[in-house]
Design an enzyme around this catalytic site. Structure first.
Site, PDB file in Angstrom:
ATOM      1  CG  PHE A 119      22.132 -14.018  42.667  1.00  0.00           C
ATOM      2  CD1 PHE A 119      22.955 -13.417  41.729  1.00  0.00           C
ATOM      3  CD2 PHE A 119      20.815 -14.298  42.312  1.00  0.00           C
ATOM      4  CE1 PHE A 119      22.489 -13.090  40.466  1.00  0.00           C
ATOM      5  CE2 PHE A 119      20.331 -13.981  41.058  1.00  0.00           C
ATOM      6  CZ  PHE A 119      21.162 -13.381  40.127  1.00  0.00           C
TER       7      PHE A 119
ATOM      8  CG  ASP B 289      21.282 -17.407  49.034  1.00  0.00           C
ATOM      9  OD1 ASP B 289      21.817 -18.494  48.708  1.00  0.00           O
ATOM     10  OD2 ASP B 289      20.057 -17.209  48.935  1.00  0.00           O
TER      11      ASP B 289
ATOM     12  CG  ASP C  79      20.346 -17.531  42.404  1.00  0.00           C
ATOM     13  OD1 ASP C  79      19.325 -17.022  42.908  1.00  0.00           O
ATOM     14  OD2 ASP C  79      21.359 -17.793  43.067  1.00  0.00           O
TER      15      ASP C  79
END
Length: 342
Positions: free
Chosen positions: A239, A241, A315
């Protein structure tokens, strides 16, 4: 209009053309070795979900439906928690523990539930006022949670979509069957704030950070309940970020050019869609894909087994790692982008 490349395809496309961010093979192998040693631990299974989400309602209790709507509320507002100054952070104290960053959101939503505010009910949050949300997300100090107006906009929008599709996250996501890829595609199609895309070298690319987290969180809850038979989980990537890229640089799986490192150290704000920002996110995705491939090769060669660890699980390990080691990693700047995507 043509669909964008998938997050995995986007990661590879970007990494092969990147000018300021580079995937380092030696670091990729090093991280895969670290994960190989942890392959039997809870931190590399979906059952570690509750550990990673200690403030969520219990998935297996009568609150199970609350847990599913809770992840929808939290993941819909899961973006941009970094403070302008480290000394001025939004803080939320819940049951004696003071939280910062993303955990302030989790604490605030669970605090609201304890106070009898129906914050996980789409009928409520689809039409709640800005003042009501400001009260729910109130900080212990003078520093409010960033982007309150945008959080209000995306939450009420998301609530209205749920009401149009059966009135709960469970009924909404059920339309995708048990397929992770179809779930991400459904979320992105129906809820505008989840359309996390950019253009890079003339190609439409996607990251779908929040949509993928929402599906991974859904899977985590269903796994704890013994109902986690969701197919195509391997389609999900990490993910992308601002916290995990920092950990990947620290671990040597990513490298920034001197110019990019200096720009980040100088506190330059990168716009969403800036070439360098897209490269950080795309190369992060691709480095984790290579880490996963290398890890699965190690499991196959050394254990003679098929590897069940996917990028979402990696993750789930890297994000807490980044939080736990933030002091050791403080010499590596995170990139600063204000947007609703992450």
């Amino acid at each position: 209009m043509n669909s964008p490349l998938s997050p995995r395809e986007s990661g590879q496309f970007i990494a092969e053309r990147s000018q300021d961010v580079f995937v380092e093979e030696q670091g990729v192998q090093k991280v895969a070795e670290i994960l190989y040693k942890l392959r039997h631990s809870d931190s590399l299974t979906a059952s570690g979900w509750k550990k990673a989400n200690p403030l969520a309602p219990a998935p297996t209790s009568d609150e199970g439906s609350h847990a599913l709507n809770w992840i929808f509320v939290v993941d819909t507002m899961n973006f941009s928690f970094w403070p302008v100054k480290e000394t001025q952070q939004c803080e939320v104290t819940y049951k004696g523990t003071t939280y910062t960053g993303y955990m302030t959101l989790c604490a605030a939503i669970t605090r609201a539930m304890d106070e009898g505010i129906p914050i996980t009910d789409p009928k409520y949050f689809s039409q709640m006022s800005m003042e009501e949300l400001a009260h729910v997300l109130r900080s212990d100090n003078e520093t409010p949670m960033p982007m309150l107006q945008q959080r209000h906009q995306v939450l009420t929008e998301g609530g209205r979509v749920l009401l149009e599709h059966g009135g709960s996250f469970r009924t909404f996501i059920g339309q995708a069957g048990n397929n992770a890829r179809k779930m991400v595609e459904l979320i992105v199609e129906k809820i505008p704030s989840y359309r996390d895309e950019a253009t890079y070298e003339g190609m439409r690319v996607s990251f779908f950070k929040r949509a993928q987290i929402l599906v991974a969180d859904f899977w985590g809850i269903m796994e704890v309940r013994g109902e986690g038979n969701i197919t195509d989980m391997d389609w999900l990537t990490m993910f992308a970020d601002y916290r995990v890229p920092q950990a990947l640089v620290y671990l040597g799986a990513l490298r920034y050019s001197n110019a990019l490192m200096q720009a980040l150290k100088d506190g330059e704000l990168l716009n969403s869609g800036d070439r360098r920002e897209v490269e950080i996110r795309g190369c992060s995705i691709w480095s984790v894909e290579l880490i996963k491939d290398h890890l699965c090769k190690l499991v196959q060669e050394r254990d003679g087994q098929t590897c069940s660890i996917n990028s979402a699980i990696i993750d789930f390990y890297l994000w807490p790692f980044a939080k736990q080691h933030h002091k050791e990693m403080s010499h590596i700047p995170i990139h600063h982008t204000r947007c609703v995507y992450y």
